[in-house]
Design a protein around this motif. Structure first.
Motif, mmCIF file in Angstrom:
data_model
loop_
_atom_site.group_PDB
_atom_site.id
_atom_site.type_symbol
_atom_site.label_atom_id
_atom_site.label_comp_id
_atom_site.label_asym_id
_atom_site.label_seq_id
_atom_site.Cartn_x
_atom_site.Cartn_y
_atom_site.Cartn_z
ATOM 1 N N LEU A 152 51.756 29.874 40.339
ATOM 2 C CA LEU A 152 52.503 29.271 41.453
ATOM 3 C C LEU A 152 53.913 29.845 41.596
ATOM 4 O O LEU A 152 54.845 29.145 41.996
ATOM 5 C CB LEU A 152 52.563 27.746 41.296
ATOM 6 N N GLY A 153 54.066 31.123 41.274
ATOM 7 C CA GLY A 153 55.368 31.765 41.375
ATOM 8 C C GLY A 153 56.301 31.473 40.222
ATOM 9 O O GLY A 153 57.422 31.987 40.192
ATOM 10 N N TRP A 154 55.856 30.678 39.241
ATOM 11 C CA TRP A 154 56.706 30.307 38.110
ATOM 12 C C TRP A 154 56.525 31.229 36.911
ATOM 13 O O TRP A 154 56.950 30.896 35.803
ATOM 14 C CB TRP A 154 56.456 28.854 37.707
ATOM 15 N N TRP A 155 55.893 32.387 37.124
ATOM 16 C CA TRP A 155 55.808 33.392 36.078
ATOM 17 C C TRP A 155 56.568 34.657 36.482
ATOM 18 O O TRP A 155 56.546 35.657 35.769
ATOM 19 C CB TRP A 155 54.348 33.758 35.778
ATOM 20 N N HIS A 159 55.089 35.240 44.248
ATOM 21 C CA HIS A 159 53.705 34.881 44.516
ATOM 22 C C HIS A 159 53.691 33.505 45.178
ATOM 23 O O HIS A 159 54.689 32.792 45.169
ATOM 24 C CB HIS A 159 52.878 34.862 43.230
ATOM 25 N N SER A 160 52.556 33.141 45.728
ATOM 26 C CA SER A 160 52.436 31.879 46.437
ATOM 27 C C SER A 160 52.775 30.701 45.532
ATOM 28 O O SER A 160 52.263 30.596 44.416
ATOM 29 C CB SER A 160 51.018 31.717 46.977
ATOM 30 N N GLU A 161 53.635 29.822 46.034
ATOM 31 C CA GLU A 161 53.952 28.611 45.295
ATOM 32 C C GLU A 161 52.869 27.542 45.445
ATOM 33 O O GLU A 161 52.982 26.452 44.878
ATOM 34 C CB GLU A 161 55.301 28.036 45.743
ATOM 35 N N LEU A 162 51.817 27.867 46.203
ATOM 36 C CA LEU A 162 50.725 26.916 46.417
ATOM 37 C C LEU A 162 49.391 27.364 45.824
ATOM 38 O O LEU A 162 48.643 26.544 45.290
ATOM 39 C CB LEU A 162 50.532 26.674 47.921
ATOM 40 N N PHE A 163 49.080 28.657 45.924
ATOM 41 C CA PHE A 163 47.722 29.094 45.636
ATOM 42 C C PHE A 163 47.614 30.184 44.572
ATOM 43 O O PHE A 163 46.513 30.528 44.165
ATOM 44 C CB PHE A 163 47.046 29.579 46.927
ATOM 45 N N SER A 164 48.724 30.750 44.134
ATOM 46 C CA SER A 164 48.638 31.825 43.147
ATOM 47 C C SER A 164 48.520 31.260 41.739
ATOM 48 O O SER A 164 48.899 30.110 41.476
ATOM 49 C CB SER A 164 49.871 32.720 43.227
ATOM 50 N N TYR A 206 57.135 27.974 26.241
ATOM 51 C CA TYR A 206 55.900 28.090 27.027
ATOM 52 C C TYR A 206 55.463 29.547 27.004
ATOM 53 O O TYR A 206 56.255 30.450 27.311
ATOM 54 C CB TYR A 206 56.145 27.631 28.457
ATOM 55 N N THR A 207 54.202 29.782 26.635
ATOM 56 C CA THR A 207 53.648 31.133 26.643
ATOM 57 C C THR A 207 52.926 31.363 27.968
ATOM 58 O O THR A 207 52.018 30.596 28.330
ATOM 59 C CB THR A 207 52.658 31.337 25.488
ATOM 60 N N CYS A 208 53.332 32.379 28.684
ATOM 61 C CA CYS A 208 52.758 32.651 30.000
ATOM 62 C C CYS A 208 51.463 33.453 29.855
ATOM 63 O O CYS A 208 51.434 34.444 29.115
ATOM 64 C CB CYS A 208 53.741 33.439 30.854
ATOM 65 N N PRO A 209 50.405 33.080 30.563
ATOM 66 C CA PRO A 209 49.169 33.869 30.517
ATOM 67 C C PRO A 209 49.360 35.294 31.027
ATOM 68 O O PRO A 209 48.641 36.198 30.632
ATOM 69 C CB PRO A 209 48.224 33.075 31.420
ATOM 70 N N SER A 210 50.328 35.487 31.925
ATOM 71 C CA SER A 210 50.681 36.823 32.413
ATOM 72 C C SER A 210 52.114 36.788 32.911
ATOM 73 O O SER A 210 52.711 35.720 33.048
ATOM 74 C CB SER A 210 49.737 37.274 33.535
ATOM 75 N N LEU A 211 52.677 37.968 33.168
ATOM 76 C CA LEU A 211 54.036 38.119 33.678
ATOM 77 C C LEU A 211 55.063 37.498 32.733
ATOM 78 O O LEU A 211 54.981 37.686 31.540
ATOM 79 C CB LEU A 211 54.137 37.570 35.101
ATOM 80 N N CYS A 212 56.043 36.761 33.267
ATOM 81 C CA CYS A 212 57.205 36.318 32.483
ATOM 82 C C CYS A 212 57.808 37.510 31.739
ATOM 83 O O CYS A 212 58.089 37.442 30.531
ATOM 84 C CB CYS A 212 56.819 35.210 31.512
ATOM 85 N N THR A 213 57.973 38.615 32.472
ATOM 86 C CA THR A 213 58.494 39.829 31.868
ATOM 87 C C THR A 213 59.956 39.653 31.500
ATOM 88 O O THR A 213 60.692 38.940 32.181
ATOM 89 C CB THR A 213 58.335 41.017 32.841
ATOM 90 N N PRO A 214 60.395 40.317 30.409
ATOM 91 C CA PRO A 214 59.634 41.249 29.570
ATOM 92 C C PRO A 214 59.015 40.616 28.325
ATOM 93 O O PRO A 214 58.446 41.317 27.511
ATOM 94 C CB PRO A 214 60.709 42.249 29.162
#
Length: 659
Positions: free
Chosen positions: A613-616, A605-610, A525-533
C-alpha cells in the motif's frame, strides 16, 4: 537481511534514493510534448459556467497576450450538461446556459487560434451533480465520437459517481476497484478517432496513476483538488515529491489548476511561489481565475516568460526536492534545463520577509558564471558557492544558473588567490564537519622535481605535510572541514594549481531495526520487499515513543545525516482542511535541542491496491544536526516537537551519518 553492524555506503552527499523508471510506456501521439497551458472555468465559477463566461475569458486570453505565451486550451468544466441524453443516446449541452451549442463554441475558439477543452466523467454523473449532468460511464464509445464532432481538442476526465459496487457515491477515496480500467476504456476510444484529443486523467491520485496513466493519457492529477488557501501549496508539493521523475514529454504530473488571480486568496509573493513551483515541476499551467479585470500583478505573474520557459523547456525534466530546512522554514528544489542551465527555487515558508542563502551545492553546483534572480529582475555574474537574497513572506527565490561548475570542483582561476608560494582557496563548502574529506589537487603541469608541500584549513590550523613526487600532475590527501560554505584551504610551497576537488566522507549507515533501541509503541518491521536499502523499518514512532542509537564519531561539530524514511499518509479527506501529506521527524543528539524534519510522501505504489500500500517505498532527505562530540554520541529519533502534521513520525529505514 543485512548485517547487524553499521553498513558502509559509498553514496555521495545529497544523492537521491535510487528510483525505478516509470513502469509503463507513455502514450505517444505527438501531443503535450511540453505541459499543456490554458484556462478552465472551475476555480472561479465552480460548476456554474455559461457561454458568456467562456467567451469573455477566451477573448481575454487574446487581449492580454496570454494566448501568445502558450495559454491555448479553453476548458468548460463541470455544470455544462443535462441529466438526460438525446434519444439517439448522445450527449448534449444545457441550451439555457450555452445557447450557441458546443460545436459553435469550438469553432469560435478555433477561429481565435485557441483550443477547445471539454469535460467528462468516468462515472454515471459529472462532478458537481445535482443538478444532474450525465456522465460517460457505459457510453465511452459514443461520447468520444461526440466530443470529436464538437471539435474538442482535449478531454479532462473526472472520477465522480463511478464506483458501482458502492452504489455510485459522489466521491469515494477508497473505491472497491481501481479506477484505471474506466480511464483506459475512454482512452481506447479516443485513440480510434481521426481527431487528436489530449487526455487528462483526473482520478485525484487515488491509485497512484503515475504508474499507469502515461500509457493512456497525457497528464494525471497527482492528488485531491487544490483549495483556495496558501496551505494547499505545501500539501500539493509534498504529494509531488515522489512523482517528479515520472514527468517527461507527453506525460505530465498535474498539480491542479492555478489559484493565481483569484481575489483574496493569495498575496503577490504567494502567487509567485505557486506559479514558480508549478512551472518548474512541469505541471500543466491552467489558469483558474477570471481574466477580465484581473489585478495587474497577477497578470504579470502569469505572463512571466522565465517561468513559462522553465515549464516548457525541451528537456522536459521536472525539478525535484533537494533539501528541506524545516527548522529554518525554507526548502530547495532544482532541475536541469536545456543548454546546461539549472533552475533552482528556494521557498520561504515563513510569514516574514528575510534574507535566505542558497548554497549552490544543494543543487549540484559550485559556481555559476551567471545567475538570474527571476522575481527581483536582477542578474549577477561569478557566483561562488552561495547566493543570498531577500525573499518576501511566503515568497520564492527563483534563480536560473548558467555556465556552471559541478559541486565539489574549485577551479583555481575562480576560487584561489596566490601570493608567492602560497595559494589559498576560499568559499569552500562543507556539508558536514569532518576530518575525512578527500582533497585532490590538480597541477597546471607535472611537477619538475620532488616537493614537500603543506596544507592548512580554516577548521584545522594543523599543517598537513604532503610529498609531491617528480612528474606528478595530481595528488590527494585527507583534510578537515566544518559544515559551512566559507571554509578556506591554504596550500604552501606548491607548483601552480589548476583546480582542487573535494569529496565528502563516505557515510556510515545505521539500519533502523538493528542499530536503534526502541520504546513502545515503536517496533521493528521486516518488509517482504522494498524498504530500501535495509529491507526493514521502524514503525509506530510517535510523540510517545522513540528510537535511540549509540554512534561513535571521529570528530565533533555538526554532522550531516541522510534519513531513509517512509510516509504514505495521503491527505484525501483531510485535504480540505489541514491535511499536509507530511509527517514530522525529530533528531536529538546528546540531549541537545531536537532538529525537526517534516518529510513528504514517499509512496510510489497504490495506497489502495498494491502490495504494501505504498508503505514500503522509501525516500531520502538530508538534515544537518549539531551537538556531536568526538567519541560516543546518543542519537534519538522521534516526534518530540509536533509540527502540525501528524502525531506519528514517518517510518524509518535507516540513517546515514557523514563523519
Amino acid at each position: 537481511m543485512i548485517a547487524l553492524l553499521p553498513l558502509l555506503l559509498s553514496t555521495p552527499a545529497l544523492a537521491a534514493q535510487p528510483r525505478p523508471p516509470s513502469l509503463t510506456p507513455r502514450f505517444d501521439d505527438g501531443l503535450a510534448l511540453t505541459p499543456q497551458m490554458g484556462w478552465n472555468t472551475y476555480n472561479q465559477y465552480n460548476c456554474f459556467p455559461n457561454e458568456s463566461i467562456v467567451r469573455e475569458n477566451a477573448q481575454a486570453l487574446i487581449d492580454t497576450g496570454l494566448a501568445d505565451l502558450g495559454y491555448k486550451y479553453v476548458t468548460i468544466d463541470c455544470g455544462w450538461g443535462v441529466d438526460e441524453r438525446l434519444p439517439d443516446g448522445t450527449l448534449t449541452w444545457n441550451p439555457e446556459t450555452f445557447p450557441s451549442g458546443f460545436p459553435a463554441i469550438g469553432e469560435w475558439l478555433h477561429g481565435l487560434g485557441l483550443l477547445f477543452g471539454v469535460y467528462g466523467d468516468s462515472g454515471i454523473l459529472l462532478c458537481g451533480s445535482p443538478p444532474n449532468s450525465t456522465g460517460n460511464l457505459y457510453y465511452e464509445d459514443i461520447d468520444a465520437k461526440t466530443f470529436a464532432e464538437w471539435g474538442a481538442d482535449s478531454l479532462k476526465y473526472d472520477n465522480c459517481y463511478s464506483d458501482a459496487a458502492t452504489n455510485y457515491p459522489n466521491v469515494n477515496y477508497a473505491p472497491s476497484t481501481s479506477p484505471e480500467p474506466r480511464f483506459a476504456n475512454m482512452s481506447s476510444y479516443l485513440q480510434t478517432l481521426d481527431r487528436p484529443i489530449l487526455f487528462q486523467v483526473c482520478e485525484w491520485g487515488i491509485d497512484f496513476p503515475a504508474l499507469w496513466a502515461p500509457a493512456i493519457g497525457h497528464s494525471w492529477r497527482i492528488g485531491n483538488d487544490i483549495t483556495p488557501h496558501w496551505r494547499s501549496i505545501f500539501r500539493t508539493l509534498n504529494q509531488a515529491v515522489p512523482q517528479t521523475d515520472f514527468a517527461g514529454p507527453g506525460q505530465w504530473p498535474d498539480l491542479d489548476m492555478l489559484l493565481v488571480g483569484l481575489d483574496g486568496v493569495l498575496t503577490v509573493p504567494e502567487e509567485q511561489t505557486h506559479f514558480s513551483m508549478w512551472g518548474i515541476l512541469k505541471s500543466p499551467l491552467t489558469i483558474g481565475a477570471k481574466i477580465p479585470g484581473m489585478r495587474g500583478s497577477s497578470l504579470e505573474t502569469l505572463r512571466n516568460e522565465d517561468v513559462i520557459g522553465f515549464n516548457q523547456d525541451g528537456m522536459g525534466v521536472s525539478a525535484a526536492l533537494k533539501r528541506r530546512y524545516t527548522d529554518e522554514g525554507y526548502e530547495v528544489w532544482s532541475g536541469p534545463l536545456e543548454g546546461g542551465r539549472v533552475v533552482a527555487a528556494v521557498v520561504n515558508w515563513r510569514g516574514e520577509r528575510r534574507e535566505i542563502t542558497l548554497d549552490l551545492p544543494d543543487v549540484g553546483v559550485q559556481f555559476a558564471g551567471g545567475l538570474k534572480n527571476v522575481w527581483r529582475g536582477e542578474s549577477v555574474e561569478g557566483v561562488k558557492t552561495s547566493y543570498t537574497a531577500v525573499v518576501e513572506a511566503h515568497g520564492v527565490l527563483l534563480v536560473e544558473l548558467g555556465e556552471t561548475v559541478d559541486a565539489g570542483v574549485y577551479p583555481g582561476d575562480i576560487f584561489a588567490t596566490t601570493t608567492g608560494d602560497t595559494t589559498t582557496f576560499s568559499n569552500i563548502y562543507g556539508i558536514t564537519s569532518s576530518t575525512n574529506y578527500t582533497l585532490n589537487i590538480t597541477l597546471s603541469e607535472p611537477a619538475t622535481r620532488s616537493t614537500n608541500i603543506s596544507i592548512t584549513t580554516s577548521s584545522s590550523k594543523r599543517s598537513i605535510p604532503v610529498s609531491l613526487p617528480a612528474g606528478s600532475l595530481s595528488i590527494s590527501t585527507r583534510i578537515s572541514l566544518t559544515a559551512t560554505s566559507n571554509n578556506t584551504i591554504t596550500i604552501h610551497n606548491a607548483p601552480p594549481i589548476t583546480s582542487i576537488t573535494l569529496t565528502p566522507p563516505s557515510p556510515t549507515y545505521y539500519t533502523g531495526t538493528s542499530s536503534f533501541t526502541l520504546t513502545s509503541p515503536a517496533k521493528a518491521y521486516t518488509c517482504p520487499s522494498l524498504c530500501t536499502p535495509a529491507g526493514s523499518k521502524i514503525i509506530d514512532l510517535s510523540t510517545s515513543s522513540s528510537a535511540t542509537a549509540t554512534i561513535t564519531s571521529s570528530s565533533s561539530g555538526s554532522k550531516y545525516l541522510e534519513i531513509d524514511y517512509i510516509n504514505n499518509e495521503v491527505a484525501f479527506d483531510t485535504a480540505w482542511n489541514w491535511g499536509s501529506n507530511s509527517r514530522n521527524l525529530t533528531i536529538r543528539v546528546n540531549g541537545g535541542e531536537p532538529v525537526r524534519l517534516e518529510v513528504p510522501l514517499s509512496g510510489r505504489h497504490s495506497e489502495l491496491f498494491s502490495e504494501g500500500l505504498g508503505w514500503w517505498d522509501s525516500g531520502r532527505l538530508g538534515v544537518l544536526t549539531g551537538g556531536w562530540k568526538e567519541g560516543v554520541n546518543e542519537v534519538v529519533l522521534g516526534n518530540e516537537v509536533l509540527g502540525g502534521s501528524s502525531s506519528w513520525a514517518p517510518d524509518v529505514v535507516g540513517v546515514a551519518v557523514f563523519d
